[in-house]
Design an enzyme around this catalytic site. Structure first.
Site, PDB file in Angstrom:
ATOM      1  N   GLU A  99       4.863   2.790  12.194  1.00  0.00           N
ATOM      2  CA  GLU A  99       4.090   1.603  11.833  1.00  0.00           C
ATOM      3  C   GLU A  99       3.297   1.028  13.016  1.00  0.00           C
ATOM      4  OE1 GLU A  99       7.137  -0.739   9.983  1.00  0.00           O
ATOM      5  OE2 GLU A  99       7.262   0.638   8.285  1.00  0.00           O
ATOM      6  N   LYS A 138      14.324  -0.175   1.132  1.00  0.00           N
ATOM      7  CA  LYS A 138      14.046   0.521   2.396  1.00  0.00           C
ATOM      8  C   LYS A 138      15.255   0.491   3.332  1.00  0.00           C
ATOM      9  CE  LYS A 138      10.417   0.506   5.988  1.00  0.00           C
ATOM     10  NZ  LYS A 138       9.124  -0.113   6.322  1.00  0.00           N
ATOM     11  N   ASP A 161       1.729   2.005   3.338  1.00  0.00           N
ATOM     12  CA  ASP A 161       2.721   1.224   4.071  1.00  0.00           C
ATOM     13  C   ASP A 161       3.830   0.925   3.062  1.00  0.00           C
ATOM     14  OD1 ASP A 161       4.274  -0.703   5.293  1.00  0.00           O
ATOM     15  OD2 ASP A 161       2.642  -2.150   5.605  1.00  0.00           O
ATOM     16  N   ASP A 220       5.755  -7.048  15.236  1.00  0.00           N
ATOM     17  CA  ASP A 220       5.756  -6.934  13.771  1.00  0.00           C
ATOM     18  C   ASP A 220       6.842  -7.809  13.157  1.00  0.00           C
ATOM     19  OD1 ASP A 220       5.945  -6.230  11.107  1.00  0.00           O
ATOM     20  OD2 ASP A 220       5.839  -4.072  11.455  1.00  0.00           O
TER      21      ASP A 220
END
Ligand code: ADP
Ligand code: MG
Length: 611
Positions: A170, A72, A10, A192
Site C-alpha cells: 500500500e 482483512k 485497494d 496511513d
C-alpha cells in the site's frame, strides 16, 4: 468503462475501491452518485441474497450475526494468531485441516462456513462488477503482510475471477500515485491512518526503484477509535451503558459519531444527532473541533511514536525524509495533518484523496505491467529472515531480514551420517538462532540420494522470495542430481506484533543466542571429531604407539565431559587438546584416498534425519 481490462484494487479493512488508467491518467471507479468507496462489509439475508457495500454496512450493528466486516484481519491467519480479533467478531470461527495438512480458518455465518479468502472474494467481486468486470488486477496489501497473508489475498483475487498480476504494498502504491518515482531518489514516509489500522512506512527511492526500509504500526488504531470516543462521550451524556447489548442504539450512535467526526474535518463545530422516533429518543449535542482534537490527541501521539520507531529502524531522522504522503480517510482530519507535518518538519502531500491514493497507485502499477511502457521495479523487503534447521536445532539463515525482493540465497550442505538416501529440510522464519525460538514454516523432503558416506553428498539449498513475497525452496544433491522443490504455504501467518516482538527479541537475546549457537556448533564439531577419530582408529590405530592411543582415550573423556557442560571456553580448550593428540593419527590417515574424499566436503552438516 465497459472495456476496462485491468484495474488496481485497494482491498481495505473498512473500505475497498478500484482505479484504472485512461489516456495516461489514473482515475478511481465511481458509481452514478460519484461514490468510490465501497464499505468492506457483507450481509447475508434469509432469502439467500448476499449484499456487499453500504447496504451491508447499514446492517452491521443491527444484525451483527449476519454481517461481516474487517475480514482483512483474518486473511492468512490461524486461530492462535487471532486471540485479540476473536472477541470483536460476533461469528463462530473454526479451524479446519485441509487434505494436505494445512490449517484453514472458516467463518460460520448464515448456516454456512466460508474461508476469509472466499469472503474477501465477495468484496472483490463487487469492486470488480462496479468496474465493468475487468479480468486482471493489481491488489494492494499492507507492507507488514507476511507470506501467507499475501498468498491469501492473491487467492481471494483468483476466487473473484481475477488474474492477479501482482500484490503491491500500500505505501509503495501511494508513493506511485504521487508520481514520486519521477524524483529519481529520496526518502519517503507514508503515514496511513485508516478505519481500523495505522501504519507508517519508510521507503527509499533510488533510480526510480522503491524499497520499503521499515514499517511500524498498530493494528488497532484508526477512525473507528475516534468514533468510539465520541460515542462514549454521548453515552455518558445520555446515561446509557454501551456495554449493554443494544444493537439498534449502537448502530445509530456509531453512524452519528462518524458523521460528526467527518463534519468536524470541515467545520469548527458539528452537531451529533441521534433520532430514534420509535423509542422517542431525540438527542443533540454540539462538539467543537478542539474538543474532538483533545479526545484523539493521545491516539495521534501513539501513531507518531510508531513513526519514530519506523525511522529508527531505517536509521533515519525526521529531517532526512524528503516527502511525506498521507494515506487513509482519517488523515483528512486537520489535526492529524498538522501533527504529522510538525513531526516530519514538512508539509505532507494531500493533493489526492487520501482514501483513493492506494487504488490510484495500484492502477498505475497495473498499467505499467500490462502496457510494458516502463520497466519499473517495485522493490520490497523480506520482513523476517528465512532459513533451515541444521544439526543441533540451529537455524541457518539463507535469506536475511530486509533483503530486497526478489531475493535469492543458496547454501551448500552435506550429511552427517553415512548412507543417508533422503533428507528432510525444516524451513523456519525468524531472527533468533535456534529453531525453538523461530517459526516453523514447512518441510521439504529430498529423496532418491544414492547411498554415500557422510559428508559426500553436496546438497544445494536455494531460497527464492518472489515479487509477491512468496517463498520457494529448492534442494538439489549435486552428485546424483536428485532434486526437490516446495512453495511455502505457511500453515498460518504472523501478526505484525509478533514480527515486531521477534525482531525486538532477537536484539535483546543476541548475546545469549550467540552463545547458545556457538555451544551447539562446538558440540557438533566435538562429536564429529570423536566420530572421525574412531573411524581413523579402526583404520590405522595399530600404527600409533600405546602412549599416543592412551592420550587419545584421555582427551576423548575430557572432551565428552566438556560436551556435557555448558562452558564454552572449556569446550573450546578440550577440542583443541583433542586435535593435538589426534594429530599423529590424522597424519597417518591423510593418504591420497582420504584427500580425494575430503575434496568434496561441504562445510555444513544437515540434521541427520532419515526418512
Ligand atoms: P481502510 O481502513 O479500509 O484503509 P480508509 O482509508 O478509507 O479505510 O479510512 C476509513 C476511515 O476514514 C473511516 O474511519 C472514516 O470514518 C474515516 N474518514 C473518512 N473521511 C473522513 C473525514 N473527512 N474526516 C475524518 N475521518 C474520515
Ligand atoms: Mg487503507
Amino acid at each position: 468503462m465497459n472495456s476496462l481490462q485491468v484495474v488496481g484494487i485497494d482491498l481495505g479493512t473498512t473500505y475497498s475501491l478500484a482505479a484504472y488508467v485512461e489516456n495516461g491518467r489514473a482515475m478511481v471507479v465511481r458509481d452514478t452518485h460519484g461514490v468510490a468507496l465501497i464499505p468492506s462489509c457483507i450481509s447475508f439475508h434469509e432469502d439467500g441474497t448476499v449484499l456487499v457495500g453500504s447496504a451491508a454496512k447499514a446492517r452491521a450493528l443491527l444484525d451483527p450475526e449476519h454481517t461481516i466486516f474487517s475480514i482483512k484481519r483474518l486473511m492468512g491467519r490461524n486461530l492462535a494468531d487471532l486471540k485479540k480479533e476473536l472477541e470483536l467478531i460476533p461469528h463462530q470461527i473454526v479451524e479446519r485441516e485441509t487434505a494436505d495438512g494445512r490449517k484453514v480458518l472458516h467463518v460460520n455465518i448464515a448456516g454456512r462456513e466460508y474461508t476469509p479468502e472466499e469472503l474477501s472474494a465477495m468484496i472483490l467481486k463487487e469492486v470488480r462488477r462496479r468496474a465493468g468486470n475487468p479480468s486482471k488486477a493489481v491488489i494492494t496489501v499492507p507492507a507488514y503482510f507476511d507470506d501467507s497473508q499475501r498468498q491469501a489475498t492473491r487467492d481471494a483475487g483468483r476466487i473473484a475471477g481475477l488474474d492477479v498480476l501482482r500484490i503491491v504494498n500500500e505505501p509503495t502504491a501511494a508513493a506511485l500515485a504521487y508520481g514520486l518515482d519521477r524524483r529519481g531518489q529520496g526518502i519517503i514516509a507514508v503515514y496511513d491512518l485508516g478505519g481500523g489500522t495505522f501504519d507508517c512506512s519508510i521507503l527509499s527511492l533510488s533510480e526510480g526503484v522503491f524499497k520499503v526500509l521499515a514499517t511500524h504500526g498498530d493494528t488497532y488504531l484508526g477512525g473507528d477509535d475516534f468514533d468510539r470516543l465520541l460515542m462514549k462521550a454521548v453515552a455518558a451524556d445520555m446515561g446509557v451503558d454501551l456495554s449493554h447489548k443494544d444493537p439498534e442504539l449502537l448502530q445509530h450512535l456509531r453512524d452519528a459519531a462518524e458523521r460528526t467526526k467527518i463534519a468536524l474535518s470541515l467545520a469548527e463545530n458539528a452537531e451529533l444527532k441521534v433520532e430514534i422516533p420509535t423509542r422517542a429518543l431525540h438527542y443533540t449535542r454540539t462538539f467543537s473541533r478542539s474538543e474532538f482534537e483533545q479526545m484523539i490527541q493521545p491516539l495521534i501521539e501513539r501513531s507518531l511514536e510508531r513513526c519514530q520507531s519506523a525511522l529508527r529502524d531505517a536509521q533515519l531522522t525526521p529531517s532526512q525524509v524528503d516527502e511525506v504522503v498521507l494515506v487513509g480517510g482519517s488523515t483528512r482530519i486537520p489535526y492529524v495533518r498538522r501533527r504529522v507535518g510538525e513531526f516530519f518538519g514538512k508539509t505532507p502531500h494531500t493533493e489526492l484523496n487520501p482514501d483513493e491514493v492506494v487504488a490510484l497507485g495500484a492502477a498505475i502499477q497495473a498499467d505499467i505491467l500490462t502496457s510494458g511502457r516502463r520497466d519499473m521495479l517495485l522493490l520490497d523487503v523480506v520482513p523476517l529472515s528465512l532459513g533451515i534447521e541444521t544439526l543441533g536445532g540451529v537455524v541457518d539463515k539463507i535469506i536475511h531480514r530486509n533483503s530486497t525482493v526478489p531475493a535469492r540465497g543458496v547454501t551448500r550442505y552435506t550429511t552427517a551420517v553415512d548412507n543417508q538416501t533422503a533428507i528432510l529440510l525444516n524451513i523456519y522464519q525468524g531472527e533468533r538462532e535456534l529453531t525453538k525460538d523461530c517459526r516453523f514454516l514447512g518441510t521439504l523432503k529430498l529423496a532418491g540420494i544414492p547411498p554415500m558416506p557422510a559428508q559426500f553428498p553436496q546438497v544445494d539449498v536455494t531460497f527464492l522470495v518472489n515479487h509477491d513475497g512468496i517463498l520457494t525452496v529448492t534442494a538439489k544433491e549435486q552428485r546424483s542430481g536428485a532434486e526437490a522443490q516446495v512453495t511455502i504455504q505457511p500453515a498460518h501467518g504472523l501478526t505484525r506484533e509478533e514480527i515486531e516482538k521477534l525482531v525486538e527479541q532477537s536484539i535483546e537475546y543476541a548475546q545469549q543466542d550467540f552463545t547458545a549457537r556457538r555451544l551447539i556448533e562446538l558440540r557438533n564439531k566435538a562429536e564429529a571429531d570423536i566420530r572421525h577419530t574412531h573411524k581413523g582408529l579402526a583404520e590405522a590405530g595399530d600404527q600409533l604407539t600405546p602412549q599416543q592411543r592412551d592420550a587419545i582415550v584421555t582427551a576423548e573423556e575430557e572432551l565428552r565431559a566438556a560436551i556435557r557442560s555448558d562452558d564454552l571456553s572449556a569446550l573450546q580448550q578440550a577440542i583443541d587438546r583433542f586435535a593435538q593428540v589426534t594429530n599423529p593419527l590424522a597424519t597417518i590417515i591423510m593418504n591420497e584416498v582420504i584427500k580425494k574424499r575430503l575434496s568434496g566436503i561441504a562445510e555444513r552438516e544437515l540434521k541427520p534425519e532419515n526418512i
